[in-house]
Scaffold this motif. Structure first.
Motif: not given
Length: 393
Positions: A93, A212, A215
């Motif tokens: 991520e 994500n 993120t």
């Protein structure tokens, strides 16, 4: 290549080495902490050093030779600190966040937005910003006398003697004197040197990115902001204060592209350097300002070699005493600090704004995750606006 070799000099080689020395020793531990915080293995951490070293090496050599002006890049130290404090984010991520951050940097460069912002910053404020950033390193050199008076005082004596009789070799003399005395005092870490000499070459490790949304908002956007505000902004200010009109947009775009290509291997953010760049842009790097571009090229070669060495880098630079690095950095930047203060205070109309910028930047204050360099510019801009604002008729 022939022109580069004819322009190259020993002071430029030493300036490039000192810039790399200061850059690595001051923040390499933070990069290792950032990799560990994201769950990177030993091989992946070595890949980070490979990617970052290669990114800095390629950009330093390519951009400096392209413009024939000193262009030194560095990894984003505040960005590494931000990553080190991140919790609950995996390496995949985070790699996705690195890629998005690189795309935002490219957009800022291609659109010309960052360059337009920098064109609004007065020279007095830019010079005060540079002086504020660098003065802390001068203070660290003085404060190092507390823990290692003999080492620092001998290095200071070597600097004064060099400036008096061999001005072009003052900084090399300081480095040589420091290394010799540290060796005589038994303060060079033999274990660290041995580990560095026997370290294996790094192997790049690919990490497939995951994107994500949480993120991207929580990591990519803050990483982009601190890279531009806390790193690229003082980097451009350092270039302009030294008298180099390096094109901002193409250079910014290039740093974003390098970051984008090497992000899956651990390159989280590359930006313009300010502190280490000042070492390469000082008169100590070369008497001829037109030939100082050779120092960042040498630094780029060192960056590349150290990147290929991977994890052995930390052991190499850990061998030097902390006071030695602080003294070399502070003494090498002395002339640049003085020049920045002189330029900042030259124009009486902008003197208050420059003083405000210098003090806020020197304070090291950090708010909203953004470093003092950005807030110093804000303070100077507000001061200048209040003093010179005129109501519209």
């Amino acid at each position: 290549m022939r022109r580069f070799l004819s322009d190259l000099s020993l002071p430029a080689v030493v300036a490039g080495f000192v810039a790399v020395l200061v850059g690595y020793t001051s923040s390499v531990a933070i990069v290792f902490q950032a990799a560990q915080a994201l769950g990177a293995s030993a091989a992946q951490t070595a890949s980070w050093m490979w990617a970052l070293g290669l990114a800095m090496g390629i950009s330093c050599v390519g951009l400096s030779l392209r413009w024939r002006m000193p262009v030194l890049t560095a990894w984003c130290t505040p960005g590494a600190a931000l990553l080190a404090a991140t919790q609950g984010v995996g390496l995949a991520e985070a790699t996705g966040a690195f890629i998005v951050c690189a795309l935002l940097i490219i957009l800022a460069g291609v659109s010309g937005l960052f360059e337009r912002v920098m064109d609004k910053v007065p020279m007095a404020v830019a010079a005060a910003l540079l002086a504020g950033v660098l003065t802390r390193f001068g203070l660290d050199a003085v404060l190092a006398v507390r823990s290692s008076p003999a080492l620092v005082l001998v290095m200071a004596g070597a600097f004064l003697a060099g400036r008096r009789w061999w001005p072009r070799y003052a900084v090399p003399g300081v480095l040589l004197a420091g290394v010799v005395l540290a060796a005589l005092q038994g303060r060079l870490d033999g274990a660290a040197l041995g580990a560095a000499l026997h370290g294996a070459w790094a192997t790049p490790v690919w990490v497939t990115p995951q994107f994500n949304p949480a993120t991207l908002v929580g990591v990519a956007l803050p990483l982009f902001i601190v890279t531009m505000a806390s790193q690229n902004l003082p980097g451009v200010a350092a270039q302009r204060a030294a008298g180099y009109a390096v094109p901002v947009s193409p250079v910014t775009t290039a740093t974003g592209l390098v970051t984008l290509v090497l992000a899956p291997f651990g390159c989280f953010a590359i930006n313009l350097a300010a502190i280490t760049a000042a070492i390469c842009m000082s008169p100590e790097a070369h008497a001829d300002a037109a030939k100082r571009y050779t120092a960042p090229v040498v630094a780029g070669i060192f960056y590349t070699l150290l990147g290929l060495a991977g994890g052995a880098v930390a052991g190499l630079f850990a061998a030097f005493p902390r006071e030695l690095v602080a003294a070399v950095a502070g003494l090498a930047l002395l002339g640049t600090i003085a020049g920045g203060l002189a330029a900042a205070l030259r124009d009486e109309r902008h003197r208050d704004a420059a003083a405000m910028t210098f003090l806020v930047t020197l304070s090291g204050v950090s708010m909203a995750g953004i470093g003092a360099a950005f807030w110093g510019v804000v303070a100077g801009a507000v001061t200048m606006a209040v003093q010179h604002w005129k109501p519209a008729r």
